[in-house]
Design an enzyme around this catalytic site. Structure first.
Site, PDB file in Angstrom:
ATOM      1  N   TYR A 197       8.924  -0.258 -18.511  1.00 53.09           N
ATOM      2  CA  TYR A 197       8.375  -1.524 -18.024  1.00 53.09           C
ATOM      3  C   TYR A 197       8.573  -2.640 -19.045  1.00 53.09           C
ATOM      4  O   TYR A 197       8.216  -2.505 -20.215  1.00 53.09           O
ATOM      5  CB  TYR A 197       6.884  -1.401 -17.717  1.00 53.09           C
ATOM      6  N   PHE A 227       2.431   1.087  -5.715  1.00 55.66           N
ATOM      7  CA  PHE A 227       2.638   0.071  -4.682  1.00 55.66           C
ATOM      8  C   PHE A 227       1.533   0.154  -3.615  1.00 55.66           C
ATOM      9  O   PHE A 227       1.819   0.150  -2.414  1.00 55.66           O
ATOM     10  CB  PHE A 227       4.004   0.218  -4.009  1.00 55.66           C
ATOM     11  N   PRO A 228       0.259   0.225  -4.019  1.00 51.63           N
ATOM     12  CA  PRO A 228      -0.822   0.355  -3.029  1.00 51.63           C
ATOM     13  C   PRO A 228      -0.934  -0.852  -2.108  1.00 51.63           C
ATOM     14  O   PRO A 228      -1.471  -0.730  -0.997  1.00 51.63           O
ATOM     15  CB  PRO A 228      -2.078   0.501  -3.895  1.00 51.63           C
ATOM     16  N   LEU A 229      -0.422  -1.994  -2.563  1.00 45.80           N
ATOM     17  CA  LEU A 229      -0.460  -3.209  -1.741  1.00 45.80           C
ATOM     18  C   LEU A 229       0.912  -3.539  -1.160  1.00 45.80           C
ATOM     19  O   LEU A 229       1.143  -4.673  -0.731  1.00 45.80           O
ATOM     20  CB  LEU A 229      -0.994  -4.384  -2.569  1.00 45.80           C
ATOM     21  N   ALA A 230       1.802  -2.549  -1.133  1.00 53.54           N
ATOM     22  CA  ALA A 230       3.135  -2.744  -0.558  1.00 53.54           C
ATOM     23  C   ALA A 230       3.823  -3.973  -1.158  1.00 53.54           C
ATOM     24  O   ALA A 230       4.271  -4.872  -0.447  1.00 53.54           O
ATOM     25  CB  ALA A 230       3.060  -2.854   0.963  1.00 53.54           C
ATOM     26  N   SER A 231       3.862  -3.990  -2.503  1.00 50.38           N
ATOM     27  CA  SER A 231       4.487  -5.105  -3.239  1.00 50.38           C
ATOM     28  C   SER A 231       3.853  -6.440  -2.905  1.00 50.38           C
ATOM     29  O   SER A 231       4.512  -7.489  -2.919  1.00 50.38           O
ATOM     30  CB  SER A 231       5.998  -5.144  -2.961  1.00 50.38           C
ATOM     31  N   GLY A 232       2.560  -6.425  -2.611  1.00 50.76           N
ATOM     32  CA  GLY A 232       1.817  -7.660  -2.362  1.00 50.76           C
ATOM     33  C   GLY A 232       1.628  -7.991  -0.899  1.00 50.76           C
ATOM     34  O   GLY A 232       0.811  -8.854  -0.558  1.00 50.76           O
ATOM     35  N   LEU A 273       0.152  -6.378   1.408  1.00 50.41           N
ATOM     36  CA  LEU A 273      -1.206  -6.066   1.849  1.00 50.41           C
ATOM     37  C   LEU A 273      -2.271  -6.868   1.099  1.00 50.41           C
ATOM     38  O   LEU A 273      -3.461  -6.626   1.274  1.00 50.41           O
ATOM     39  CB  LEU A 273      -1.471  -4.562   1.709  1.00 50.41           C
ATOM     40  N   LYS A 301      -1.265 -12.490   1.140  1.00 51.45           N
ATOM     41  CA  LYS A 301      -0.734 -13.799   0.733  1.00 51.45           C
ATOM     42  C   LYS A 301       0.611 -14.119   1.368  1.00 51.45           C
ATOM     43  O   LYS A 301       1.105 -15.241   1.253  1.00 51.45           O
ATOM     44  CB  LYS A 301      -0.620 -13.873  -0.784  1.00 51.45           C
TER      45      LYS A 301
END
Length: 293
Positions: A51, A199-204, A206, A209
């Protein structure tokens, strides 16, 4: 914040993913995000040597400073990056762990994870070396990432009597990406292996925004260019709209639902989400508190 366990480790139900450090944010902003996470009661901090071109580990170690012993420090090895071939051979692991310890400014790593499978190295060799590092006190627990069920079974079968095996697996999993449900979660349930969704928010997506096919300026998906088109397809945005409506009928947001849904899975131990601002950390921590009926 409520806690769950990964092997012998106790972690908060919401973790902080540090993949943005050194890539989307620099040291000062990383310090602020880590401080917000500590203030919110987050105790699982997950990074990787790859990273930010190795800067993430550096920034995280510096930001934690004297509070390092208050948290569970997780990092990963094995993926190639800037002059490092990667892999899971005994020789490479020995080099990689010393590099990570130095960058993190610590004498041990709480959860050391093989980032990607290495088809060129027998898993028994990998596990043997990791076990030696546990015995030496440089690692506390070991895990893997991006392993399918067959790989997990092979790794479990390769563990020698009395030696440590993988206590966790970290794979992509969210309301829009359900692949682990086919077999991996079943393995985790049977063997009491902790599952860590990335990726719990599917790359944002979810987070709520993204409302159109054109990602907002400065977002991750904007940087992804053409790939964002697939992520922001009409079908996926319609699914998010439906999930958002469901969450709002309960007085919550789609972000809250994304966390709560994952934490309702028995094998999911902590939802690791990245952040670039303290406000995002606070929202993620709050989302983990919702327990839907």
């Amino acid at each position: 914040m409520d806690t769950r366990t990964i092997g012998t480790l106790t972690v908060s139900e919401v973790g902080l993913g540090c993949n943005n450090f050194g890539m989307r944010i620099e040291r000062k902003e990383s310090d602020a995000v880590v401080g917000a996470a500590l203030n919110a009661g987050i105790t699982l901090f997950d990074t990787a040597d790859i990273y930010g071109g190795a800067k993430s580990e550096e920034y995280l170690g510096a930001a934690l400073g004297s509070r390092r012993d208050e948290i569970v420090l997780a990092t990963k090895f094995g993926a190639p990056y800037e002059g490092h071939a990667g892999g899971a051979s005994s020789a490479y692991i020995r080099t990689a762990v010393e590099d990570s310890l130095r960058r993190l400014g610590t004498d041990r790593i709480d959860l050391y994870q093989l980032h990607v499978p290495d088809p060129n190295t027998p898993i028994a060799e990998t596990l043997g070396t990791l076990g030696e590092l546990v015995a030496e006190g440089k690692l506390r627990e070991i895990g893997c990432s991006n392993f399918d069920a067959i790989m997990l079974e092979e790794a479990a079968d390769a563990v020698k009597d009395g030696a440590p095996g993988f206590v966790s697996v970290q794979n992509e999993y969210n309301l829009l990406h359900r692949d682990p449900e086919d077999e991996v979660l079943g393995f985790c349930d049977r063997t009491h292996t902790a599952f860590l969704p990335y990726f719990p928010l599917a790359s944002g997506l979810l987070s709520g925004k993204y409302r159109s096919a054109d990602p907002p300026k400065g977002t991750r998906l904007e940087a992804w260019g053409a790939f964002a088109k697939d992520q922001l397809s009409d079908e996926r945005r319609a699914m998010v709209d439906a999930l958002d409506a469901l969450a709002r009928s309960e007085g919550h947001t789609v972000l809250d639902l994304a966390f709560a849904w994952l934490l309702s899975r028995p094998s999911v131990v902590s939802v690791i989400a990245g952040a670039t601002k303290p406000a995002q950390v606070a929202a993620n921590a709050a989302a983990g508190q919702w327990k839907p009926r």
